[in-house]
Design a protein around this motif. Sequence first.
Motif, mmCIF file in Angstrom:
data_model
loop_
_atom_site.group_PDB
_atom_site.id
_atom_site.type_symbol
_atom_site.label_atom_id
_atom_site.label_comp_id
_atom_site.label_asym_id
_atom_site.label_seq_id
_atom_site.Cartn_x
_atom_site.Cartn_y
_atom_site.Cartn_z
ATOM 1 N N THR A 1 24.226 5.788 39.986
ATOM 2 C CA THR A 1 24.032 4.394 40.378
ATOM 3 C C THR A 1 24.568 4.135 41.779
ATOM 4 O O THR A 1 23.928 3.464 42.599
ATOM 5 C CB THR A 1 24.726 3.457 39.367
ATOM 6 O OG1 THR A 1 24.176 3.675 38.069
ATOM 7 C CG2 THR A 1 24.548 2.004 39.768
ATOM 8 N N THR A 2 25.758 4.674 42.067
ATOM 9 C CA THR A 2 26.364 4.500 43.391
ATOM 10 C C THR A 2 25.467 5.054 44.491
ATOM 11 O O THR A 2 25.320 4.449 45.563
ATOM 12 C CB THR A 2 27.732 5.199 43.446
ATOM 13 O OG1 THR A 2 28.597 4.608 42.478
ATOM 14 C CG2 THR A 2 28.356 5.070 44.831
ATOM 15 N N GLY B 1 22.266 5.415 44.264
ATOM 16 C CA GLY B 1 20.937 4.822 44.205
ATOM 17 C C GLY B 1 19.853 5.832 43.871
ATOM 18 O O GLY B 1 18.712 5.721 44.345
ATOM 19 N N ARG C 1 26.600 8.719 35.173
ATOM 20 C CA ARG C 1 25.804 7.504 35.362
ATOM 21 C C ARG C 1 26.312 6.706 36.551
ATOM 22 O O ARG C 1 25.515 6.160 37.331
ATOM 23 C CB ARG C 1 25.867 6.665 34.083
ATOM 24 C CG ARG C 1 24.850 5.523 34.023
ATOM 25 C CD ARG C 1 24.981 4.781 32.708
ATOM 26 N NE ARG C 1 24.964 5.711 31.579
ATOM 27 C CZ ARG C 1 25.540 5.459 30.411
ATOM 28 N NH1 ARG C 1 26.196 4.324 30.232
ATOM 29 N NH2 ARG C 1 25.455 6.329 29.432
ATOM 30 N N GLU C 2 27.634 6.661 36.715
ATOM 31 C CA GLU C 2 28.202 5.873 37.814
ATOM 32 C C GLU C 2 27.863 6.463 39.174
ATOM 33 O O GLU C 2 27.509 5.728 40.104
ATOM 34 C CB GLU C 2 29.724 5.767 37.651
ATOM 35 C CG GLU C 2 30.367 4.895 38.707
ATOM 36 C CD GLU C 2 31.809 4.548 38.388
ATOM 37 O OE1 GLU C 2 32.570 4.302 39.347
ATOM 38 O OE2 GLU C 2 32.165 4.501 37.200
ATOM 39 N N THR D 1 17.762 8.391 40.854
ATOM 40 C CA THR D 1 17.383 8.591 39.465
ATOM 41 C C THR D 1 17.496 10.074 39.144
ATOM 42 O O THR D 1 17.581 10.919 40.047
ATOM 43 C CB THR D 1 15.945 8.118 39.205
ATOM 44 O OG1 THR D 1 15.034 8.957 39.938
ATOM 45 C CG2 THR D 1 15.761 6.669 39.644
#
Length: 228
Positions: free
Chosen positions: A49-50, A52, A45-46, A54
Amino acid sequence: MVTILQLETATQVCSAALSVNGETIAVKELAAQNIHAGSLTLFIREVMTTAGLTYTDLDAVAVSKGPGSYTGLRIGVSTAKGLCFALDKPLIGIETLRMMAQGFLKTADNYTGLVCPMIDARRMEVFTGLYDHDLNEVLPVEAKIIEENAYQEQLKTQQLTFIGDGAMKCNTSIISPNAAFSDLNFNSSSNMSLLAYNAFTAGHFEDVAYFEPYYLKDFVVTQAKKKV
């Protein structure tokens, strides 16, 4: 553009990375005992997110397939397969020892010797293989007990660099001016990037339903020393 999520859990290192066209763009990893089950999905997940991104942006999921820790491999492979099933993405299996050798060679541009990755398999046994500077397999992957005079035939004429968490315990047994040892961590999912990209472009995918880790040795259950 080929975007691949990469997972490495074959040793004490729990590692997740993202690559685009063979280049790592995000990585999260930690070396500690018994953290894979609780940390791998958080690391995934990290990095997503880092970067950007999906999950629908992924083109494939790559996983270190062994040899290595039985429990660690089960966690990594089951996570990778679950993602591939849910996202309908192809699965790429990466040989753990080859990944480690690739990581070392990235740090040694002019190195022309052989690379011997070693994963600790308790006592003086290691999971190991031998690769040249082009990642060609010189000796096959095996569970090997390191004894005096190991690799002496190769060491007569070539430099060998021993890497991985199994290498340092062997430096008193393997004696040669051509032997070098590295205690750096090469069990990183970031070291899969080029290997995973090449596999993707070649269409080398695993059967998600039937793919299993390469354990090399059967899992042995030991009895607790203390009685409860």
